[in-house]
Scaffold this active site. Structure first.
Site, PDB file in Angstrom:
ATOM      1  N   LYS A 208     -17.646  -7.103   7.786  1.00  0.00           N
ATOM      2  CA  LYS A 208     -16.615  -8.068   7.369  1.00  0.00           C
ATOM      3  C   LYS A 208     -15.746  -8.473   8.553  1.00  0.00           C
ATOM      4  O   LYS A 208     -14.761  -9.198   8.378  1.00  0.00           O
ATOM      5  CB  LYS A 208     -15.722  -7.440   6.298  1.00  0.00           C
ATOM      6  CG  LYS A 208     -16.201  -7.596   4.880  1.00  0.00           C
ATOM      7  CD  LYS A 208     -14.995  -7.326   3.981  1.00  0.00           C
ATOM      8  CE  LYS A 208     -15.240  -7.247   2.527  1.00  0.00           C
ATOM      9  NZ  LYS A 208     -14.029  -6.741   1.840  1.00  0.00           N
TER      10      LYS A 208
ATOM     11  N   ARG B  43      -1.312  -6.064  -8.219  1.00  0.00           N
ATOM     12  CA  ARG B  43      -0.113  -6.826  -7.876  1.00  0.00           C
ATOM     13  C   ARG B  43       0.193  -7.900  -8.895  1.00  0.00           C
ATOM     14  O   ARG B  43       1.338  -8.224  -9.156  1.00  0.00           O
ATOM     15  CB  ARG B  43      -0.299  -7.513  -6.511  1.00  0.00           C
ATOM     16  CG  ARG B  43      -0.283  -6.585  -5.341  1.00  0.00           C
ATOM     17  CD  ARG B  43      -0.780  -7.271  -4.118  1.00  0.00           C
ATOM     18  NE  ARG B  43      -2.152  -7.698  -4.312  1.00  0.00           N
ATOM     19  CZ  ARG B  43      -2.975  -8.051  -3.336  1.00  0.00           C
ATOM     20  NH1 ARG B  43      -2.549  -8.056  -2.091  1.00  0.00           N
ATOM     21  NH2 ARG B  43      -4.209  -8.405  -3.593  1.00  0.00           N
TER      22      ARG B  43
ATOM     23  N   HIS C  25       0.843  -1.209   0.000  1.00  0.00           N
ATOM     24  CA  HIS C  25       0.000   0.000   0.000  1.00  0.00           C
ATOM     25  C   HIS C  25       0.876   1.257   0.000  1.00  0.00           C
ATOM     26  O   HIS C  25       0.606   2.214  -0.731  1.00  0.00           O
ATOM     27  CB  HIS C  25      -0.894   0.048   1.253  1.00  0.00           C
ATOM     28  CG  HIS C  25      -1.923  -1.028   1.353  1.00  0.00           C
ATOM     29  ND1 HIS C  25      -2.083  -1.790   2.495  1.00  0.00           N
ATOM     30  CD2 HIS C  25      -2.870  -1.461   0.481  1.00  0.00           C
ATOM     31  CE1 HIS C  25      -3.084  -2.637   2.324  1.00  0.00           C
ATOM     32  NE2 HIS C  25      -3.575  -2.466   1.113  1.00  0.00           N
TER      33      HIS C  25
ATOM     34  N   SER D 245      -2.997  -7.969   2.992  1.00  0.00           N
ATOM     35  CA  SER D 245      -3.374  -7.788   4.398  1.00  0.00           C
ATOM     36  C   SER D 245      -3.741  -9.130   5.023  1.00  0.00           C
ATOM     37  O   SER D 245      -3.432  -9.397   6.188  1.00  0.00           O
ATOM     38  CB  SER D 245      -4.559  -6.817   4.504  1.00  0.00           C
ATOM     39  OG  SER D 245      -4.185  -5.550   4.025  1.00  0.00           O
TER      40      SER D 245
END
Ligand code: PNS
Length: 174
Positions: free
Chosen positions: A53, A102, A29, A140
């Site tokens: 979530k 990515r 990030h 993450s």
């Protein structure tokens, strides 16, 4: 194309929104944020309020961590948002959404989101940036898993994030 006949021309500051869950922020990030600096006058890091979530860190904690890392740099501001991303972007007078790509595996989801956002607001463009190769495998989700299992994350997450992970998820010692 230049001049007042260009419908895409904008006289105001170039404001971009870099949205995400950031649960937690990692080096990939940060690499994307650094790449925004020569491209935009202001970058608003938009932290999604996604309590359903069940994130590891609350939205306030995520905003605080990111602010601790980039808050000294006047180009960045960090804000939470809920609801539609395009509404948040519009409310800031921004015209660009930044997303990091990515690998090819990111592409389908990102492409769908970009096209849906364009349909919702054709005046907003999604800009894809790629991080340095050494961050292409960092997510993450893996950061949390590796930390939980006692793996070494040095160099992959900023120090304030590591500190908060230590407070939250101490590795099992037995
Ligand atoms: O870091 P993430 O979890 O991949 O970020 C996803 C995010 C926050 C960009 C996306 O979930 C989002 O924009 N949510 C806001 C709701 C919305 O606008 N949904 C429609 C997007 S097509």
């Amino acid at each position: 194309m230049s001049g007042s006949s260009d419908p895409t021309a904008s006289a105001g500051p170039r404001i971009a929104v870099y949205p995400g869950s950031f649960d937690p922020l990692h080096g990939g990030h940060l690499d994307i944020m650094r790449r925004c600096k020569p491209l935009f006058d202001r970058v608003v890091v938009g932290v999604l309020e996604n309590e359903e979530k069940r994130p590891l860190f609350s939205v306030d904690e995520r905003v605080a961590m990111i602010s601790e890392v980039v808050g000294e740099d006047p180009i960045f501001t960090v804000q939470s948002f809920s609801g539609l991303l395009v509404d948040f972007v519009e409310s800031l007078g921004a015209r660009a959404i930044i997303r990091g790509l990515r690998a090819v595996s990111d592409f389908e989801y990102e492409f769908q989101m970009a096209l849906m956002n364009r349909r919702l607001d054709p005046g907003i463009e999604t800009v894809f940036l790629t991080p340095r190769e050494e961050y292409t495998f960092v997510s993450s989700r893996l950061v949390k898993e590796v930390f939980r299992l006692g793996g070494d994350l040095s160099g992959l997450v900023p120090v304030p994030v590591l500190r908060r992970l230590e407070e939250r998820l101490r590795p099992e010692t037995n």
